[in-house]
Design an enzyme around this catalytic site. Structure first.
Site, PDB file in Angstrom:
ATOM      1  N   ASP A  19      32.289  -0.637  22.335  1.00  0.00           N
ATOM      2  CA  ASP A  19      32.820  -0.135  23.389  1.00  0.00           C
ATOM      3  C   ASP A  19      34.040  -0.937  23.645  1.00  0.00           C
ATOM      4  OD1 ASP A  19      30.746   1.265  23.215  1.00  0.00           O
ATOM      5  OD2 ASP A  19      29.342   0.679  24.939  1.00  0.00           O
ATOM      6  N   GLU A 275      31.482   2.687  15.656  1.00  0.00           N
ATOM      7  CA  GLU A 275      32.813   3.602  15.923  1.00  0.00           C
ATOM      8  C   GLU A 275      34.118   2.778  15.570  1.00  0.00           C
ATOM      9  OE1 GLU A 275      34.817   5.957  19.692  1.00  0.00           O
ATOM     10  OE2 GLU A 275      32.491   6.119  19.413  1.00  0.00           O
TER      11      GLU A 275
END
Length: 379
Positions: A19, A275
């Site tokens: 994140d 990610e």
């Protein structure tokens, strides 16, 4: 630049570095390439410091790379809302901040920056508004792998820099040499960055028994415990190197984002996770395997398949099947030994395909530019 828009990006660090890694890259790019003013609100500054060594965890407001980095406290303190507000990855804005947006009397663009997905439905939802109880509109913004989505983070000049690095063997020698690692002639170089993974042991067996010498580069992280178990050791630290059969393992220190990019560029194959590293591996132009974040009721398998369907388009049937078999084994935690050997039979095709995929993604635009365009179009 007087009058430039102010972007507020909120990041709640859930676990790992994904994140904060994505939002930190995005904040820097909005400032450096698009001339925006950016405040990055982070609830865990200690994690941020790991990515930005010049930062301090005990400072409430600091500036790095032109980005104003602020601690996001549990008890919200008053702050005038920005012109664009991004809540990244389903974090919830402070109620007092939402109230301030509602009472500001200004037009404020509120964006929910979603997690990355290749599922087909996101194209229909990308950019749609949602009316909130406050009376404000919140828009869904989906990063993705097709032109109809928000694209991927990619800095201007990144691919030119990567290609120049990969063309010159001295670049790899210098980068790895600074970390005490040399690459013997004829050695394939592989990186490993994953969550805890039961498939690692079988994969390491295959590398150790392989016909070609392999150098495995493992930055300090969660998967290192699996490597230690395979070696029968504990507490491997940065700088340690071990050899078993055809496999040499080198443990690297925690890397900054720029350093990790170069590590990926050094390798012939990259095992990545989540990610942030997943996106950066695609810009490296090399074959990869994605350790997707496990979700309840195995929901992550649908996301894995959706991406693979896009990624594998254009591969021969044999190469496609071999690559998928390894991806399945890697994420299921078993069967990686034989699947790796089978995939190796298609190495040349997979290398060419990885570079082709990079060109496709480049043509889709990049996340920061699409966000700026969305804002100016919304105005």
């Amino acid at each position: 630049m007087p009058g430039r828009p102010l972007w507020d990006i909120f990041c709640a660090v859930v676990d790992n570095y994904g994140d904060i890694g994505v939002t930190w890259r995005l904040a820097r790019q909005l400032v450096a390439e698009h001339g925006q003013a950016v405040r990055l609100w982070v609830d865990d500054l200690e994690t941020f410091v790991a990515l930005c060594p010049g930062a301090r965890a005990d400072v409430q407001c600091q500036v790095h790379a032109g980005v104003e980095v602020r601690h996001w406290p549990r008890e919200w303190h008053d702050a005038e809302p920005g012109d664009v507000v991004i809540e990244a990855f389903a974090c919830n804005l402070p109620p007092a901040y939402i109230q301030a947006m509602s009472e500001s009397g200004r037009r404020i663009l509120w964006l929910n920056l979603e997690y990355l997905s290749a599922e087909g439905w996101i194209k229909g939802c990308h950019g749609l508004p949602s009316l909130q109880p406050s009376g404000l509109q919140k828009y869904f913004f989906f990063p993705g792998f097709e032109a109809e989505t928000g694209g991927l983070i990619r800095e201007t000049g990144l691919l030119d820099e990567r290609r120049a690095f990969q063309r010159q063997a001295v670049s790899r020698e210098a980068f790895l040499g600074e970390r005490g690692v040399t690459v013997p002639d004829g050695t394939q170089v592989v990186s490993l960055f994953a969550y805890e993974n039961a498939a690692v042991a079988g994969w390491l067996d295959a590398l150790a028994e392989g016909p070609q010498p392999t150098l495995l580069l493992v930055p300090v992280g969660r998967v290192l415990a699996d490597v230690e178990r395979w070696l029968g050791e504990s507490q491997l630290t940065a700088g340690r190197q071990r050899r078993r059969g055809a496999l040499q393992i080198a443990v690297l220190p925690f890397l900054t984002q720029e350093e990790y990019d170069r590590l990926l560029w050094c390798c012939d194959f990259n095992a990545v996770r989540g990610e942030e590293s997943f996106i950066r591996a695609q810009w490296a132009g090399r074959p990869l395997v994605w350790h997707i974040y496990p979700q309840e009721e195995d929901a992550h398998w649908d996301k894995l398949r959706a991406f693979f369907e896009l990624y594998a388009d254009g591969l021969s049937t044999a190469a496609r099947d071999a690559l998928w078999a390894f991806w399945q084994a890697w994420n299921a935690g078993q069967g990686a030994h034989q699947a790796w050997r089978r995939m190796g039979e298609h190495q040349a095709e997979l290398v060419n395909h990885a570079e082709r995929w990079t060109r496709i993604q480049t043509s889709n635009g990049d996340l920061a530019a699409k966000l700026v365009f969305f804002y100016t179009d919304w105005l």
